[in-house]
Design a protein around this motif. Sequence first.
Motif, PDB file in Angstrom:
ATOM      1  N   LYS A 195     -73.425 -43.805 -74.761  1.00  0.00           N
ATOM      2  CA  LYS A 195     -72.222 -42.978 -74.668  1.00  0.00           C
ATOM      3  C   LYS A 195     -70.954 -43.689 -75.144  1.00  0.00           C
ATOM      4  O   LYS A 195     -70.160 -43.126 -75.903  1.00  0.00           O
ATOM      5  CB  LYS A 195     -72.035 -42.480 -73.231  1.00  0.00           C
ATOM      6  N   PRO A 196     -70.719 -44.941 -74.733  1.00  0.00           N
ATOM      7  CA  PRO A 196     -69.492 -45.604 -75.206  1.00  0.00           C
ATOM      8  C   PRO A 196     -69.427 -45.720 -76.728  1.00  0.00           C
ATOM      9  O   PRO A 196     -68.361 -45.537 -77.323  1.00  0.00           O
ATOM     10  CB  PRO A 196     -69.571 -46.988 -74.546  1.00  0.00           C
ATOM     11  N   LEU A 197     -70.572 -45.998 -77.376  1.00  0.00           N
ATOM     12  CA  LEU A 197     -70.579 -46.093 -78.840  1.00  0.00           C
ATOM     13  C   LEU A 197     -70.348 -44.730 -79.482  1.00  0.00           C
ATOM     14  O   LEU A 197     -69.744 -44.636 -80.550  1.00  0.00           O
ATOM     15  CB  LEU A 197     -71.899 -46.680 -79.327  1.00  0.00           C
ATOM     16  N   GLN A 198     -70.843 -43.677 -78.850  1.00  0.00           N
ATOM     17  CA  GLN A 198     -70.565 -42.333 -79.375  1.00  0.00           C
ATOM     18  C   GLN A 198     -69.065 -42.067 -79.370  1.00  0.00           C
ATOM     19  O   GLN A 198     -68.505 -41.563 -80.352  1.00  0.00           O
ATOM     20  CB  GLN A 198     -71.288 -41.279 -78.521  1.00  0.00           C
ATOM     21  N   HIS A 199     -68.415 -42.394 -78.261  1.00  0.00           N
ATOM     22  CA  HIS A 199     -66.965 -42.189 -78.181  1.00  0.00           C
ATOM     23  C   HIS A 199     -66.237 -43.059 -79.200  1.00  0.00           C
ATOM     24  O   HIS A 199     -65.248 -42.626 -79.806  1.00  0.00           O
ATOM     25  CB  HIS A 199     -66.470 -42.504 -76.765  1.00  0.00           C
ATOM     26  N   ASP A 223     -62.082 -40.062 -76.164  1.00  0.00           N
ATOM     27  CA  ASP A 223     -62.769 -40.883 -77.161  1.00  0.00           C
ATOM     28  C   ASP A 223     -61.982 -42.158 -77.443  1.00  0.00           C
ATOM     29  O   ASP A 223     -62.541 -43.259 -77.482  1.00  0.00           O
ATOM     30  CB  ASP A 223     -62.960 -40.093 -78.462  1.00  0.00           C
ATOM     31  N   LEU A 224     -60.678 -42.011 -77.649  1.00  0.00           N
ATOM     32  CA  LEU A 224     -59.845 -43.171 -77.971  1.00  0.00           C
ATOM     33  C   LEU A 224     -59.761 -44.140 -76.800  1.00  0.00           C
ATOM     34  O   LEU A 224     -59.812 -45.366 -76.977  1.00  0.00           O
ATOM     35  CB  LEU A 224     -58.452 -42.705 -78.387  1.00  0.00           C
ATOM     36  N   ASN A 225     -59.650 -43.609 -75.586  1.00  0.00           N
ATOM     37  CA  ASN A 225     -59.552 -44.475 -74.410  1.00  0.00           C
ATOM     38  C   ASN A 225     -60.818 -45.303 -74.222  1.00  0.00           C
ATOM     39  O   ASN A 225     -60.767 -46.505 -73.941  1.00  0.00           O
ATOM     40  CB  ASN A 225     -59.284 -43.639 -73.157  1.00  0.00           C
ATOM     41  N   ALA A 233     -61.368 -49.428 -74.561  1.00  0.00           N
ATOM     42  CA  ALA A 233     -61.990 -50.268 -73.529  1.00  0.00           C
ATOM     43  C   ALA A 233     -63.207 -51.004 -74.080  1.00  0.00           C
ATOM     44  O   ALA A 233     -63.436 -52.180 -73.764  1.00  0.00           O
ATOM     45  CB  ALA A 233     -62.385 -49.401 -72.334  1.00  0.00           C
ATOM     46  N   LEU A 234     -63.994 -50.324 -74.910  1.00  0.00           N
ATOM     47  CA  LEU A 234     -65.202 -50.938 -75.464  1.00  0.00           C
ATOM     48  C   LEU A 234     -64.854 -52.138 -76.349  1.00  0.00           C
ATOM     49  O   LEU A 234     -65.493 -53.194 -76.274  1.00  0.00           O
ATOM     50  CB  LEU A 234     -65.983 -49.900 -76.270  1.00  0.00           C
ATOM     51  N   VAL A 235     -63.834 -51.977 -77.173  1.00  0.00           N
ATOM     52  CA  VAL A 235     -63.401 -53.088 -78.025  1.00  0.00           C
ATOM     53  C   VAL A 235     -62.898 -54.245 -77.167  1.00  0.00           C
ATOM     54  O   VAL A 235     -63.234 -55.415 -77.415  1.00  0.00           O
ATOM     55  CB  VAL A 235     -62.300 -52.627 -79.005  1.00  0.00           C
ATOM     56  N   TRP A 236     -62.131 -53.932 -76.154  1.00  0.00           N
ATOM     57  CA  TRP A 236     -61.554 -54.977 -75.315  1.00  0.00           C
ATOM     58  C   TRP A 236     -62.639 -55.790 -74.599  1.00  0.00           C
ATOM     59  O   TRP A 236     -62.613 -57.012 -74.574  1.00  0.00           O
ATOM     60  CB  TRP A 236     -60.611 -54.345 -74.291  1.00  0.00           C
ATOM     61  N   PHE A 237     -63.635 -55.109 -74.031  1.00  0.00           N
ATOM     62  CA  PHE A 237     -64.671 -55.805 -73.262  1.00  0.00           C
ATOM     63  C   PHE A 237     -65.678 -56.519 -74.165  1.00  0.00           C
ATOM     64  O   PHE A 237     -66.456 -57.344 -73.677  1.00  0.00           O
ATOM     65  CB  PHE A 237     -65.400 -54.817 -72.358  1.00  0.00           C
ATOM     66  N   ILE A 278     -58.011 -50.699 -83.605  1.00  0.00           N
ATOM     67  CA  ILE A 278     -58.772 -49.468 -83.842  1.00  0.00           C
ATOM     68  C   ILE A 278     -58.026 -48.573 -84.822  1.00  0.00           C
ATOM     69  O   ILE A 278     -58.611 -48.019 -85.765  1.00  0.00           O
ATOM     70  CB  ILE A 278     -59.015 -48.730 -82.512  1.00  0.00           C
ATOM     71  N   LYS A 279     -56.731 -48.435 -84.617  1.00  0.00           N
ATOM     72  CA  LYS A 279     -55.915 -47.618 -85.521  1.00  0.00           C
ATOM     73  C   LYS A 279     -55.918 -48.198 -86.936  1.00  0.00           C
ATOM     74  O   LYS A 279     -55.996 -47.457 -87.930  1.00  0.00           O
ATOM     75  CB  LYS A 279     -54.480 -47.537 -84.998  1.00  0.00           C
ATOM     76  N   SER A 280     -55.829 -49.522 -87.034  1.00  0.00           N
ATOM     77  CA  SER A 280     -55.829 -50.177 -88.343  1.00  0.00           C
ATOM     78  C   SER A 280     -57.168 -49.973 -89.053  1.00  0.00           C
ATOM     79  O   SER A 280     -57.214 -49.683 -90.251  1.00  0.00           O
ATOM     80  CB  SER A 280     -55.551 -51.675 -88.171  1.00  0.00           C
ATOM     81  N   HIS A 281     -58.264 -50.129 -88.303  1.00  0.00           N
ATOM     82  CA  HIS A 281     -59.598 -49.946 -88.884  1.00  0.00           C
ATOM     83  C   HIS A 281     -59.787 -48.499 -89.334  1.00  0.00           C
ATOM     84  O   HIS A 281     -60.367 -48.231 -90.393  1.00  0.00           O
ATOM     85  CB  HIS A 281     -60.660 -50.323 -87.855  1.00  0.00           C
ATOM     86  N   GLN A 282     -59.292 -47.572 -88.548  1.00  0.00           N
ATOM     87  CA  GLN A 282     -59.387 -46.159 -88.894  1.00  0.00           C
ATOM     88  C   GLN A 282     -58.650 -45.871 -90.192  1.00  0.00           C
ATOM     89  O   GLN A 282     -59.135 -45.104 -91.039  1.00  0.00           O
ATOM     90  CB  GLN A 282     -58.819 -45.314 -87.759  1.00  0.00           C
ATOM     91  N   ALA A 283     -57.487 -46.475 -90.370  1.00  0.00           N
ATOM     92  CA  ALA A 283     -56.736 -46.281 -91.604  1.00  0.00           C
ATOM     93  C   ALA A 283     -57.486 -46.883 -92.787  1.00  0.00           C
ATOM     94  O   ALA A 283     -57.584 -46.272 -93.857  1.00  0.00           O
ATOM     95  CB  ALA A 283     -55.350 -46.924 -91.480  1.00  0.00           C
TER      96      ALA A 283
END
Length: 293
Positions: free
Chosen positions: A70-74, A88-90, A94-98, A121-126
């Motif tokens: 589930k976390p990877l899906q989000h 999804d963003l939240n 958290a997943l990136v942080w942990f 995350i925003k930078s990677h998305q861009a």
Amino acid sequence: MKLISARQAWRDALHEGRDSVLAAAAERAKMGKQGRVIGETMPSMLDSNGRCAHMLAAGLVQSAIATLPKPLQHFGHALYSPVATGQDLNIAHALVWFNTELPECSDRRKEIAYWMALAAIKSHQAFVSDREGWGAVRVCEFVRDWYGAKMDATNWARDWAAIWSAIAISVDRLDAKALKPVAAVIVRMDGRRHDGWCRWDRHDRDAVADARAASYAERRTGTVLALQVRLSAMTQQQLSRWFRRMSAYSAAYRDEWDKDVIENSHRHQRYLDRVTEYWNQRQRVGDVKKRVA
């Protein structure tokens, strides 16, 4: 939908490109239309085969996404879904942080690094959407706007570069994990004869193309000049053989990349430079008919 890359497939599998029948009827009723107006353009409702093919491909991709934790899906939805939510963003944040292994730093820096994870995350998305990734100034502004903490971009290399690098590595790894089952669907639907037959079942094609383009941009001038010198030294017979190889190469390249050559031409600059030189050499030896403007 076309299955070109894992990122594109994730996005298109969750995107409906046209209104439903009821939505179209409601729109016509709101405008007071009854029946058809002479000369009015109406969308075709006859392409049932194309719609079924789209639904099949989208269903396979959605099923592949559902196999992820589930976390990877989000996380994937936050990056690629056209209907991504705040949840999804939240969860992605958290997943990136942990999953980030930060270098040794103070508690205050860890607080700021938490918000840098969201910026990553925003930078990677861009970046994966063919836009420019975020630089130090943009990250500092983001942290200040969201958390109120001031960061000095002039000392980025000394104070924050190592932390940003660790977070970016975490984002890249999670992205690869999320895209893996979708990439497997693309390989299977492309008619690959066995696992490992093509490298795109292990690597995302868009990311590889972008990396190649960035590498070529650094040496483009020298590469083009070297090609011109080599071709200028060829005899007419040697050039003729090169022309035949270029024709076969161009056909194979366009067959693989199709409309992406036009839509994302920056990815294919090396190919376009070769094609330009092909026509320059043909013009030089008089192998093309004069065109009338």
